[in-house]
Design an enzyme around this catalytic site. Structure first.
Site, PDB file in Angstrom:
ATOM      1  N   SER A 103      -6.203  16.452 -10.251  1.00 24.94           N
ATOM      2  CA  SER A 103      -7.390  16.235 -11.080  1.00 24.94           C
ATOM      3  C   SER A 103      -8.116  17.557 -11.270  1.00 24.94           C
ATOM      4  O   SER A 103      -8.024  18.458 -10.422  1.00 24.94           O
ATOM      5  CB  SER A 103      -8.324  15.233 -10.393  1.00 24.94           C
ATOM      6  N   ALA A 155      -8.497  16.024  -1.612  1.00 25.37           N
ATOM      7  CA  ALA A 155      -7.213  15.322  -1.622  1.00 25.37           C
ATOM      8  C   ALA A 155      -6.365  15.751  -2.812  1.00 25.37           C
ATOM      9  O   ALA A 155      -5.149  15.971  -2.689  1.00 25.37           O
ATOM     10  CB  ALA A 155      -7.447  13.814  -1.656  1.00 25.37           C
ATOM     11  N   LYS A 156      -6.997  15.884  -3.978  1.00 22.28           N
ATOM     12  CA  LYS A 156      -6.254  16.245  -5.190  1.00 22.28           C
ATOM     13  C   LYS A 156      -5.709  17.669  -5.113  1.00 22.28           C
ATOM     14  O   LYS A 156      -4.602  17.947  -5.573  1.00 22.28           O
ATOM     15  CB  LYS A 156      -7.144  16.083  -6.426  1.00 22.28           C
ATOM     16  N   ASP A 203      -7.957  63.703 -23.529  1.00 23.60           N
ATOM     17  CA  ASP A 203      -8.168  65.088 -23.108  1.00 23.60           C
ATOM     18  C   ASP A 203      -9.410  65.636 -23.800  1.00 23.60           C
ATOM     19  O   ASP A 203      -9.343  66.159 -24.914  1.00 23.60           O
ATOM     20  CB  ASP A 203      -6.937  65.929 -23.451  1.00 23.60           C
ATOM     21  N   SER A 233       0.847  -1.186   0.000  1.00 26.48           N
ATOM     22  CA  SER A 233       0.000   0.000   0.000  1.00 26.48           C
ATOM     23  C   SER A 233       0.887   1.241   0.000  1.00 26.48           C
ATOM     24  O   SER A 233       1.967   1.248   0.595  1.00 26.48           O
ATOM     25  CB  SER A 233      -0.891   0.014   1.244  1.00 26.48           C
ATOM     26  N   PHE A 261       4.405  76.063 -21.673  1.00 24.99           N
ATOM     27  CA  PHE A 261       3.513  76.402 -22.780  1.00 24.99           C
ATOM     28  C   PHE A 261       3.291  77.919 -22.763  1.00 24.99           C
ATOM     29  O   PHE A 261       2.850  78.475 -21.740  1.00 24.99           O
ATOM     30  CB  PHE A 261       2.178  75.662 -22.647  1.00 24.99           C
ATOM     31  N   TYR A 298     -12.464  13.355  -2.788  1.00 26.92           N
ATOM     32  CA  TYR A 298     -11.464  13.235  -3.854  1.00 26.92           C
ATOM     33  C   TYR A 298     -10.910  14.608  -4.244  1.00 26.92           C
ATOM     34  O   TYR A 298      -9.697  14.797  -4.405  1.00 26.92           O
ATOM     35  CB  TYR A 298     -12.129  12.548  -5.044  1.00 26.92           C
ATOM     36  N   SER A 299     -11.801  15.619  -4.393  1.00 29.27           N
ATOM     37  CA  SER A 299     -11.385  16.961  -4.789  1.00 29.27           C
ATOM     38  C   SER A 299     -10.432  17.565  -3.768  1.00 29.27           C
ATOM     39  O   SER A 299      -9.419  18.169  -4.127  1.00 29.27           O
ATOM     40  CB  SER A 299     -12.607  17.872  -4.944  1.00 29.27           C
ATOM     41  N   ARG A 326      -9.610   2.565 -14.759  1.00 31.15           N
ATOM     42  CA  ARG A 326     -10.571   1.870 -13.892  1.00 31.15           C
ATOM     43  C   ARG A 326     -11.458   2.852 -13.139  1.00 31.15           C
ATOM     44  O   ARG A 326     -12.603   2.565 -12.815  1.00 31.15           O
ATOM     45  CB  ARG A 326      -9.827   0.997 -12.869  1.00 31.15           C
ATOM     46  N   GLN A 354      25.732  38.067  -1.173  1.00 31.16           N
ATOM     47  CA  GLN A 354      26.206  39.063  -0.215  1.00 31.16           C
ATOM     48  C   GLN A 354      27.669  39.411  -0.449  1.00 31.16           C
ATOM     49  O   GLN A 354      28.122  40.514  -0.144  1.00 31.16           O
ATOM     50  CB  GLN A 354      26.008  38.544   1.219  1.00 31.16           C
TER      51      GLN A 354
END
Length: 709
Positions: A151, A167-168, A489, A75, A542, A164-165, A199, A697
């Site tokens: 996933s 964990a992923k 403008d 496992s 100006f 499942y969500s 599977r 450094q």
């Protein structure tokens, strides 16, 4: 034909390799020369049962094709046993693909503790335990490649898969951290997000769709993630049906919810700014937690003092179209294609374009009208008196630009009032890219008892008394003002005859900033080959109006990197822009930029001179640094500081670098000029360092040149 990639000498462990994706990974790696541990508990899809048949069958397939493989039936919660199988059989482990998984799908309300715990035990805890067992071997040999299997259910969610969500998505976080911790030891960790026939999905997906999701189409993507030539680390890669793409978690630009430090945030503050909080049009990817922290520092700086009644802030979404429209509005010819064509390799904005945003922000507010004591002021009496602009680094032609406007002073000139407004411009990273000062004159608003001069004003400089060094003439178009106003403008003075009459004009005059756009373009054409990147600053006054259709003549005098100029209206012989100058970047940078396209080239040239003059001091650093310089995020040049041999090389040296430093060209120049603090650059993600960070450094003493490096 290119040489085939191979995995000769590498040992790979693939969990859940008895069928589907895991089997495809194991077969491909073995075919390309890897020795493979085929791990599979042989249980059912929901985790029940146990059998050696699945793993044995895949091992037999590999061996029948002259490959090398052994089976493992443990496992993944006993990950140390799987790694022991690899080390006992082959003496090492180089690659770990965490692929094992089960499903126990139920709607959230019906999930039992067992459903939750079993899914997490296999997917998340199993990947953790197996990787933890392999980690010491990777560190000892200075090499490791890890692939986590996530996933779209984790990235996006899916009904009936809360366990499942979760964990992923947990595997994505685990991979991100392992990528950071393993980088120094050449241990890379990436995530694959596959959609394949297996599977786990055989009775979930439609048959015709299921038939196209062949695991064999995803296996090459995973194999490439495992190969020593692949430099990706911390990536999330999606793949399905012969397609692959990279995924990012991105963040919106967001919104500051309070005005100043010390203020509370109310629910109403959040509600009122929610559109900005959730606006993803300018979302960005952050490469590190340091970059996220740097952006938080920028937010704190923005609210430290807080806005006052004489301050405003506005964010503009700049587009290439805006830049091109401005260029056309100031008479840019088609020969200057780099100013008119967004796909040109040197496409950029004319410098005076960056004045417009501050002016538009002011026109949309009333801060300058409120600045004059006891007066009811009309915009018809407003004249643009003087303008200053300094660009610290080229702003992006596509993306957000925040301008912060503040009334710096109000002066009493007797016949009118002068309002001085400072404008700071910031890019989406919070970096100040430009500063401008707008000096406005309100006719008839004087004699309120104010002072006549200001220490905050940036003064104009008279032009030299000698004959001009260069002169350029260009006629404006009768529709020039009508086109220019589309750049932002919208003052009706320049389009509405009735409004112009209130201001004392026989007809609508041309915008002063439009005349300035012509003049600055003339200066750049004469002294910078029309390259805005060589512009540093300008100051103008100006003096007289120009009317659309009249001819502008710009006279120029060069004094070092400062170009004095004045612009006349040929028809009236009036000086319309006077006491003006443009400061270019220093001479060394002009030469270097022209030669290589990189401002940082001059910096490395100075470093080389210093090292060549005193190689003994350089060798005391006893390290090799590789600088990767980018432009617009793309690699544009490399320099190697080989301070073991006392050499500075343009390009990448022969040996392995102890430290790799990546910076944008403009950031490198800013840091060299002392305008960008190295620590702040690192925190904001502008200075990226791989390898031995502490070695940087040692550069401090060596690289103290005329400019701070």
């Amino acid at each position: 034909m290119a040489q085939l990639l191979n995995f000769q000498g590498r040992v790979a462990v693939v969990t859940g390799a008895g069928a589907g994706l895991g089997r495809a990974y194991a077969l491909l790696l073995a075919e390309r020369g890897a020795k493979v541990v085929v791990n599979d508990l042989g249980g059912a899809r929901d985790g029940g049962g146990k059998s050696s048949q699945a793993a044995d069958k895949v091992v037999q397939e590999i061996r029948s094709k002259n490959g090398t493989a052994v089976a493992d039936y443990n496992s993944v919660e006993d990950g140390h046993k799987i790694v022991e199988t690899a080390v006992s059989a082959f003496g090492r482990i180089d690659i770990l693909i965490n692929n094992a998984g089960i499903l126990r799908d139920k709607s959230f309300a019906r999930i039992s503790d067992q459903d939750w715990d079993l899914v997490h035990a296999v997917h998340l805890r199993g990947a953790f335990k197996t990787t933890q067992a392999a980690w010491p071997h990777f560190k000892k040999q200075g090499y490791g490649r890890i692939v986590m299997t996530a996933s779209n259910s984790g990235l996006l969610g899916n009904f009936g898969q809360a366990n499942y969500s979760a964990a992923k998505m947990g595997l994505v976080g685990l991979s991100n951290t392992l990528a950071i911790e393993g980088a120094k030891g050449n241990i890379h960790c990436n995530v694959i997000v596959p959609t394949a026939a297996s599977r786990l999905t055989e009775d979930i997906l439609p048959p015709e769709f299921f038939a196209e999701l062949k695991p064999e189409l995803i296996a090459p993507v995973v194999a490439w993630l495992c190969h020593e030539d692949n430099t990706d680390n911390g990536a999330i890669i999606e793949s399905a049906a012969g397609w692959a793409g990279k995924s990012y978690i991105v963040t919106s630009q967001g919104s500051v919810l309070r005005k100043r430090i010390g203020d509370a945030v109310s629910i109403e503050d959040v509600r009122d700014r929610w559109t900005d909080v959730t606006d993803m049009s300018t979302a960005k990817y952050r490469e590190s937690i340091q970059e996220a922290s740097g952006e938080l520092l920028n937010v704190l700086e923005a609210v430290r003092d807080g806005p006052k009644e004489d301050e405003i802030s506005k964010t503009f979404q700049i587009t290439d179209k805006d830049v091109i429209l401005y260029a056309l509005a100031v008479g840019t010819p088609i020969s200057d294609l780099h100013l008119l064509y967004e796909s040109h390799e040197n496409f950029c904005a004319l410098p005076a374009f960056w004045i417009n945003t501050g002016l538009v922000a002011l026109m949309e507010s009333d801060i300058i009208l409120k600045a004059i004591p006891g007066e009811d002021i009309s915009l018809a009496n407003l004249l643009h008196g003087e303008q200053y602009l300094e660009i610290f680094e080229q702003p992006a032609t596509n993306g957000p630009l925040e301008v912060r406007c503040k009334v710096a002073d109000v002066l009493d000139k007797g016949s009118g009032a002068v309002v001085i407004v400072d404008v700071e411009s910031y890019d989406q990273n919070g970096t100040k890219v430009a500063f401008s000062q707008i000096t406005s004159f309100f006719v008839g608003a004087g004699n309120f008892g104010g002072r006549r001069t200001s220490p905050r004003a940036i003064n104009a400089v008279e032009v030299p008394k000698r004959k001009p060094d260069a002169t350029i003439r260009q006629m404006t178009n009768p529709q020039q003002a009508a086109v220019y106003r589309l750049t932002g403008d919208l003052n009706p003075l320049h389009i509405d005859p009735d409004f112009a009459a209130i201001g004392g004009f026989a007809k609508p005059p041309l915008h002063g900033l439009c005349s300035l756009g012509f003049a600055v373009r003339h200066v750049l054409r004469q002294y910078a080959n029309s390259d805005p990147r060589l512009f540093k600053a300008l100051k103008v006054r100006f003096t007289k109006p120009v009317f659309p259709g009249e001819t502008l003549q710009t006279d120029m005098w060069q004094e070092g990197s400062r170009i004095h100029f004045q612009t006349k209206c040929v028809e009236s012989n009036n000086v319309v822009i006077g006491s003006a100058y443009v400061d270019m970047v220093d001479n060394m940078r002009i030469r270097q930029t022209s030669a290589s396209g990189l401002g940082s080239a001059a910096i490395f040239d100075q470093i080389k001179q210093r090292v060549d003059a005193d190689p003994a001091t350089a060798k005391k650093v006893n390290a090799v640094f590789l600088y990767i310089i980018t432009k617009g995020g793309k690699e544009a040049g490399k320099w190697t500081l080989d301070l073991k041999q006392g050499k500075v090389i343009a390009g990448e040296g022969q040996g392995k670098a102890d430290c790799i430093i990546t910076m944008e060209d403009s950031d490198m120049v800013e840091m060299a000029q002392g305008k960008l603090n190295p620590q702040a650059a690192f925190m904001k993600g502008k200075l990226k360092v791989k390898g031995n960070v502490m070695l940087t450094q040692k550069l401090k003493g060596l690289l103290t040149l005329e400019s701070k490096l």
